[in-house]
Design a protein around this motif. Structure first.
Motif, PDB file in Angstrom:
ATOM      1  N   ARG A  20       0.806  -1.228   0.000  1.00 38.83           N
ATOM      2  CA  ARG A  20       0.000   0.000   0.000  1.00 38.83           C
ATOM      3  C   ARG A  20       0.834   1.271   0.000  1.00 38.83           C
ATOM      4  O   ARG A  20       0.276   2.357   0.097  1.00 38.83           O
ATOM      5  CB  ARG A  20      -0.941  -0.020   1.200  1.00 38.83           C
ATOM      6  CG  ARG A  20      -0.248  -0.226   2.532  1.00 38.83           C
ATOM      7  CD  ARG A  20      -1.243  -0.742   3.559  1.00 38.83           C
ATOM      8  NE  ARG A  20      -1.639  -2.102   3.250  1.00 38.83           N
ATOM      9  CZ  ARG A  20      -2.773  -2.670   3.682  1.00 38.83           C
ATOM     10  NH1 ARG A  20      -3.591  -2.003   4.455  1.00 38.83           N
ATOM     11  NH2 ARG A  20      -3.069  -3.902   3.352  1.00 38.83           N
ATOM     12  N   SER A  21       2.154   1.139  -0.134  1.00 41.06           N
ATOM     13  CA  SER A  21       3.019   2.309  -0.095  1.00 41.06           C
ATOM     14  C   SER A  21       4.399   1.917  -0.594  1.00 41.06           C
ATOM     15  O   SER A  21       4.829   0.771  -0.427  1.00 41.06           O
ATOM     16  CB  SER A  21       3.122   2.837   1.345  1.00 41.06           C
ATOM     17  OG  SER A  21       4.206   3.736   1.491  1.00 41.06           O
ATOM     18  N   LEU A  22       5.132   2.860  -1.186  1.00 39.10           N
ATOM     19  CA  LEU A  22       6.514   2.597  -1.569  1.00 39.10           C
ATOM     20  C   LEU A  22       7.416   2.419  -0.360  1.00 39.10           C
ATOM     21  O   LEU A  22       8.517   1.877  -0.475  1.00 39.10           O
ATOM     22  CB  LEU A  22       7.054   3.730  -2.456  1.00 39.10           C
ATOM     23  CG  LEU A  22       6.574   3.761  -3.902  1.00 39.10           C
ATOM     24  CD1 LEU A  22       7.251   4.900  -4.659  1.00 39.10           C
ATOM     25  CD2 LEU A  22       6.818   2.438  -4.609  1.00 39.10           C
ATOM     26  N   ILE A  23       6.968   2.877   0.822  1.00 42.55           N
ATOM     27  CA  ILE A  23       7.771   2.626   2.025  1.00 42.55           C
ATOM     28  C   ILE A  23       7.255   1.417   2.808  1.00 42.55           C
ATOM     29  O   ILE A  23       7.715   1.174   3.930  1.00 42.55           O
ATOM     30  CB  ILE A  23       7.892   3.871   2.929  1.00 42.55           C
ATOM     31  CG1 ILE A  23       6.558   4.256   3.558  1.00 42.55           C
ATOM     32  CG2 ILE A  23       8.513   5.031   2.176  1.00 42.55           C
ATOM     33  CD1 ILE A  23       6.707   5.264   4.696  1.00 42.55           C
ATOM     34  N   ASP A  24       6.320   0.655   2.217  1.00 38.85           N
ATOM     35  CA  ASP A  24       5.991  -0.663   2.765  1.00 38.85           C
ATOM     36  C   ASP A  24       7.095  -1.610   2.295  1.00 38.85           C
ATOM     37  O   ASP A  24       6.893  -2.502   1.478  1.00 38.85           O
ATOM     38  CB  ASP A  24       4.615  -1.113   2.278  1.00 38.85           C
ATOM     39  CG  ASP A  24       4.188  -2.459   2.857  1.00 38.85           C
ATOM     40  OD1 ASP A  24       4.868  -2.942   3.796  1.00 38.85           O
ATOM     41  OD2 ASP A  24       3.185  -3.016   2.374  1.00 38.85           O
ATOM     42  N   THR A  25       8.283  -1.368   2.804  1.00 39.56           N
ATOM     43  CA  THR A  25       9.483  -2.097   2.408  1.00 39.56           C
ATOM     44  C   THR A  25      10.447  -2.075   3.580  1.00 39.56           C
ATOM     45  O   THR A  25      10.191  -1.432   4.600  1.00 39.56           O
ATOM     46  CB  THR A  25      10.121  -1.468   1.153  1.00 39.56           C
ATOM     47  OG1 THR A  25      11.129  -2.347   0.638  1.00 39.56           O
ATOM     48  CG2 THR A  25      10.749  -0.111   1.447  1.00 39.56           C
TER      49      THR A  25
END
Length: 430
Positions: A20-25
């Motif tokens: 759900r986000s590019l920072i869901d990493t």
């Protein structure tokens, strides 16, 4: 707190996308991405999905249309204003503005590049090609998507009450692990479970349970989105990807032998303190340490990520002693195949001999073994690795030969260059 079972029962992915986000990493991915952006921005790299557990035939379990929909959704994501503010202004490892303005300007305008997907022999072949800073950010979302879609394929066959019982049992199992870890004031443990999690909602629940149950012993999570949302420390340093690509770019045997240290020289110029953690096992821990320059002995610690963990820690302790360093001041991070009994065993074995910490991954965020008929939710070993750089194959040897990857001829060359002899095989669980 989210009622996970009800949310799963009512699942519509447009409300709950897997990523759900590019920072869901993982935090280390963003740190490495900035380093690559600075030092190797034009290197062309190919990443590929590798399912080490061949018995799990993903292309027969997961609908291709749904997989493409989730992958396409990730390509639509961009950094939100709040996420950008968090990265630009938050304090990470005691340092403000960890991420440089030029990197943030680039990241705020990033959309992940195209992917290539096809089926072959019951598996998905999923590859990403392009400039290294862009394609490297596909690794964690790709793994999270495949793992969660496999889980959804199983759970979708269950009834409502069966799902309720499944999650009740999984929650009980996790809390029993937390209780076993309680009462150890020297314990330091973080969540490293993003890449092979059961789901985002489940990882978030696990992090909350660890935070409540372990208090200050729980030091944070590798997942940047969860760290931001739960006001926790984002934890992570670097991974095998860096030396694998640098080594592939080396033109001679001498350059190859030097490449892993070139990686850490670039890292040394950018980071200090607890971000100076050596990951020595890409081409064999003992050989790496024996040939390491003296300045590396002054780094904060070492992460043990393959082979026998106790043996790896002993090797590090002996190396520090030989280099005139006090092991009691050094940090050893264990991060391979951990579960609660192994964590307690290693904590007891090395307490007082060095500073000990744990990065707990799959068996924290995806331990559903034995909870379904036929064990259809048991965790398995799925990775997404850089397989070539500027057209040259990458190689990983590891301290466990079962984790080795690359063309056979190149593996043999790397063993010769790095002086890797016989290695003990250890079962790869996750």
């Amino acid at each position: 707190m989210v009622d996970i079972a009800t949310r799963v029962w009512n699942h519509k992915w447009k409300i709950d996308p897997i990523v759900r986000s590019l920072i869901d990493t993982d935090f280390y991915k963003l740190l490495m991405c900035q380093s690559v952006f600075r030092n190797q921005p034009d290197t062309q790299v190919t990443f590929s999905l590798i399912n080490r557990t061949k018995s799990i035939r993903l292309a027969q379990l997961i609908d291709e249309g749904e997989l493409r929909e989730q992958l396409d959704h990730v390509r639509s994501l961009s950094l939100s204003r709040g996420e950008s503010t968090w990265m630009r202004g938050n304090t990470f490892y005691g340092k403000r503005q960890m991420f440089r303005p030029d990197f943030m300007d680039w990241f705020e305008n990033l959309r992940l590049p195209a992917y290539h997907l096809e089926k072959r022999d019951g598996q998905y072949e999923l590859t990403f090609e392009g400039s290294w800073p862009e394609v490297m950010l596909w690794e964690i979302p790709a793994l999270a998507i495949l793992m969660e879609l496999r889980g959804r394929a199983v759970v979708n066959q269950m009834g409502r009450f069966e799902i309720q019982v499944l999650y009740a049992r999984a929650m009980t199992r996790l809390w029993e692990k937390v209780e076993k870890l309680q009462g150890n004031p020297d314990l330091r443990i973080a969540d490293f479970g993003t890449r092979r999690r059961h789901s985002f909602l489940w990882q978030d629940w696990c992090v909350q349970a660890m935070s409540e149950g372990l208090g200050n012993s729980f030091v944070g999570t590798s997942n940047c989105l969860i760290a931001k949302n739960r006001d926790l420390e984002a934890i992570g340093t670097n991974a095998h990807e860096l030396p694998m690509v640098y080594s592939a770019l080396a033109g001679t045997d001498d350059a190859l032998r030097q490449a892993p240290y070139d990686v850490l020289s670039d890292w040394h110029a950018e980071h200090d303190g607890n971000l100076r953690i050596i990951l020595p096992d890409t081409y064999g821990t003992k050989g790496f340490l024996d040939a390491a320059p003296d300045w590396l002995a002054g780094w904060t610690g070492i992460r043990v990520d393959s082979g026998d963990p106790a043996e790896g820690a002993e090797t590090a302790i002996n190396w520090w002693k030989a280099r005139g360093e006090d092991p009691k001041e050094k940090l050893v991070i264990f991060s391979d195949g951990l579960d609660v009994d192994k964590i307690l065993e290693l904590q007891s074995q090395f307490a007082g001999r060095c500073r000990v910490s744990f990065g707990w991954g799959t068996m924290l965020t995806n331990d559903f073994k034995g909870l379904t008929a036929g064990d259809t939710l048991a965790s398995f070993s799925l990775v997404c690795k850089a397989i070539s750089a500027d057209g040259k194959p990458t190689v990983k040897l590891s301290d466990n030969p079962r984790k080795a990857m690359g063309p056979e001829a190149e593996i043999e060359r790397y063993k010769r260059v790095f002086g890797v002899g016989d290695q003990a095989e250890i079962e790869v669980v996750v």
